[in-house]
Design a protein around this motif. Sequence first.
Motif, mmCIF file in Angstrom:
data_model
loop_
_atom_site.group_PDB
_atom_site.id
_atom_site.type_symbol
_atom_site.label_atom_id
_atom_site.label_comp_id
_atom_site.label_asym_id
_atom_site.label_seq_id
_atom_site.Cartn_x
_atom_site.Cartn_y
_atom_site.Cartn_z
ATOM 1 N N GLY A 62 0.811 -1.214 0.000
ATOM 2 C CA GLY A 62 0.000 0.000 0.000
ATOM 3 C C GLY A 62 0.838 1.254 0.000
ATOM 4 N N GLY A 63 0.192 2.351 0.350
ATOM 5 C CA GLY A 63 0.884 3.625 0.401
ATOM 6 C C GLY A 63 0.009 4.690 1.023
ATOM 7 N N MET A 64 0.569 5.895 1.131
ATOM 8 C CA MET A 64 -0.146 7.026 1.703
ATOM 9 C C MET A 64 0.239 8.277 0.923
ATOM 10 S SD MET A 64 0.461 6.069 5.749
ATOM 11 C CE MET A 64 -0.889 7.051 6.410
ATOM 12 N N SER A 99 -4.906 6.874 2.521
ATOM 13 C CA SER A 99 -4.161 5.626 2.673
ATOM 14 C C SER A 99 -4.900 4.500 1.967
ATOM 15 C CB SER A 99 -4.026 5.321 4.174
ATOM 16 O OG SER A 99 -3.327 4.126 4.408
ATOM 17 N N GLY A 100 -4.133 3.551 1.394
ATOM 18 C CA GLY A 100 -4.773 2.413 0.752
ATOM 19 C C GLY A 100 -3.868 1.736 -0.249
ATOM 20 N N ASP A 101 -4.464 1.086 -1.260
ATOM 21 C CA ASP A 101 -3.700 0.349 -2.265
ATOM 22 C C ASP A 101 -2.726 1.276 -2.994
ATOM 23 O OD1 ASP A 101 -5.156 -1.861 -1.584
ATOM 24 O OD2 ASP A 101 -6.453 -1.814 -3.357
ATOM 25 N N ALA A 102 -1.552 0.745 -3.305
ATOM 26 C CA ALA A 102 -0.501 1.554 -3.926
ATOM 27 C C ALA A 102 -0.939 2.157 -5.263
ATOM 28 C CB ALA A 102 0.751 0.704 -4.122
ATOM 29 N N ASP A 103 -1.653 1.388 -6.094
ATOM 30 C CA ASP A 103 -2.056 1.909 -7.399
ATOM 31 C C ASP A 103 -3.100 3.017 -7.261
ATOM 32 O OD1 ASP A 103 -4.016 0.190 -6.508
ATOM 33 O OD2 ASP A 103 -4.347 -0.777 -8.451
ATOM 34 N N PHE A 108 -4.441 8.876 -7.253
ATOM 35 C CA PHE A 108 -4.843 10.050 -6.475
ATOM 36 C C PHE A 108 -3.843 11.186 -6.646
ATOM 37 C CE2 PHE A 108 -4.849 12.465 -2.444
ATOM 38 C CZ PHE A 108 -6.183 12.856 -2.399
ATOM 39 N N VAL A 109 -2.569 10.871 -6.508
ATOM 40 C CA VAL A 109 -1.525 11.899 -6.643
ATOM 41 C C VAL A 109 -1.515 12.466 -8.060
ATOM 42 C CG1 VAL A 109 0.962 12.339 -6.570
ATOM 43 C CG2 VAL A 109 -0.108 10.927 -4.796
ATOM 44 N N LEU A 110 -1.612 11.602 -9.057
ATOM 45 C CA LEU A 110 -1.587 12.055 -10.446
ATOM 46 C C LEU A 110 -2.779 12.944 -10.782
ATOM 47 C CD1 LEU A 110 -0.404 8.821 -12.308
ATOM 48 C CD2 LEU A 110 0.886 10.954 -11.977
ATOM 49 N N SER A 111 -3.883 12.759 -10.089
ATOM 50 C CA SER A 111 -5.085 13.560 -10.375
ATOM 51 C C SER A 111 -4.885 15.034 -10.046
ATOM 52 C CB SER A 111 -6.286 13.008 -9.603
ATOM 53 O OG SER A 111 -6.202 13.309 -8.211
ATOM 54 N N PHE A 112 -3.846 15.344 -9.277
ATOM 55 C CA PHE A 112 -3.561 16.736 -8.920
ATOM 56 C C PHE A 112 -2.458 17.342 -9.786
ATOM 57 C CE2 PHE A 112 -5.554 15.140 -5.072
ATOM 58 C CZ PHE A 112 -6.356 16.203 -4.683
ATOM 59 N N ALA A 113 -1.974 16.581 -10.753
ATOM 60 C CA ALA A 113 -0.823 17.016 -11.547
ATOM 61 C C ALA A 113 -1.064 18.342 -12.261
ATOM 62 C CB ALA A 113 -0.444 15.938 -12.561
ATOM 63 N N GLU A 114 -2.289 18.587 -12.705
ATOM 64 C CA GLU A 114 -2.601 19.808 -13.448
ATOM 65 C C GLU A 114 -3.243 20.871 -12.563
ATOM 66 O OE1 GLU A 114 -1.577 20.077 -16.508
ATOM 67 O OE2 GLU A 114 -0.815 18.022 -16.421
ATOM 68 N N GLU A 115 -3.243 20.665 -11.262
ATOM 69 C CA GLU A 115 -3.873 21.610 -10.332
ATOM 70 C C GLU A 115 -2.828 22.288 -9.460
ATOM 71 O OE1 GLU A 115 -7.152 19.976 -8.135
ATOM 72 O OE2 GLU A 115 -7.600 18.530 -9.715
ATOM 73 N N ASP A 116 -3.169 23.464 -8.974
ATOM 74 C CA ASP A 116 -2.279 24.212 -8.101
ATOM 75 C C ASP A 116 -2.555 23.845 -6.644
ATOM 76 O OD1 ASP A 116 -0.333 25.983 -7.300
ATOM 77 O OD2 ASP A 116 -1.694 27.715 -7.289
ATOM 78 N N THR A 117 -2.519 22.536 -6.367
ATOM 79 C CA THR A 117 -2.757 22.022 -5.017
ATOM 80 C C THR A 117 -1.616 21.088 -4.640
ATOM 81 O OG1 THR A 117 -5.162 22.113 -5.294
ATOM 82 C CG2 THR A 117 -4.321 20.690 -3.537
ATOM 83 N N TYR A 126 3.350 1.069 2.926
ATOM 84 C CA TYR A 126 2.252 0.362 3.583
ATOM 85 C C TYR A 126 1.146 1.369 3.871
ATOM 86 C CZ TYR A 126 4.687 2.311 7.645
ATOM 87 O OH TYR A 126 5.317 3.162 8.509
ATOM 88 N N ALA A 127 -0.021 0.860 4.250
ATOM 89 C CA ALA A 127 -1.197 1.724 4.383
ATOM 90 C C ALA A 127 -1.750 1.688 5.801
ATOM 91 C CB ALA A 127 -2.263 1.309 3.379
ATOM 92 N N SER A 128 -1.095 2.416 6.712
ATOM 93 C CA SER A 128 -1.633 2.542 8.069
ATOM 94 C C SER A 128 -2.982 3.250 8.024
ATOM 95 C CB SER A 128 -0.680 3.364 8.943
ATOM 96 O OG SER A 128 0.551 2.718 9.103
ATOM 97 N N HIS A 129 -3.776 3.056 9.075
ATOM 98 C CA HIS A 129 -5.064 3.755 9.216
ATOM 99 C C HIS A 129 -6.004 3.459 8.058
ATOM 100 C CE1 HIS A 129 -2.807 5.688 12.357
ATOM 101 N NE2 HIS A 129 -1.936 6.142 11.478
ATOM 102 N N SER A 130 -5.975 2.201 7.619
ATOM 103 C CA SER A 130 -6.886 1.744 6.567
ATOM 104 C C SER A 130 -7.197 0.266 6.815
ATOM 105 C CB SER A 130 -6.244 1.910 5.184
ATOM 106 O OG SER A 130 -5.317 0.864 4.925
#
Length: 208
Positions: A62-64, A99-103, A108-117, A126-130
Amino acid sequence: VALAMWLAGAVRSLGCVASWVVEHSQGEMAAAEVSGALSWEERAKIIALRSQFVKNRLAGLGGMAVVEMPVEAVSKRLEEAGLALSIAVVNTPTSTVVSGDADAIEQFVLSFAEEDTFCRRVDVDYASHSAHVDSILTEYRQQIAMIEPKPTSVPMISTVTGEFIDGEALGADYWCSNLRETVRFDRALDVLLAQGHGVFIEVSPHPV
């Protein structure tokens, strides 16, 4: 956690006495020791066992990711995108961790690629708190069942409940919740601000 404990000791040696203590995720183990609820040996045992379970059973699955966005907006975005991720941490009213599955984290991260966020992966695999941690909770609880927490000498605010907590409540069940539930650091800070506290010392090797 060991470095946080050393830094807390250094602060005390300078005559700075804490009115309260609050920590974040596994850092609560250090807070529990500073508060007097856990012994050094108990804290070492619960952190070592947690690390072993995570490394042997969860690592690589997983990942965060952290995003500078209110938790309500993040929840809406996850729902609209159909991403099965959990709200892992609410740091402040404008900082949230998922937090959750790595893919799914990658999407999720890529969805912000074109945004100023601001949005980036947290450096963990790993995915703690999930739901990822559900498979280890029963064994983890059994392994740390022998700890005997005591009343706190320094008040502690839980980032699991977002409220002051009795030290004797910091048993095995609590540390399972600490690993599984959303970290509500924002609520803990709200409690302190509402009581008029205005000086916060972050005891950390780097600012968060």
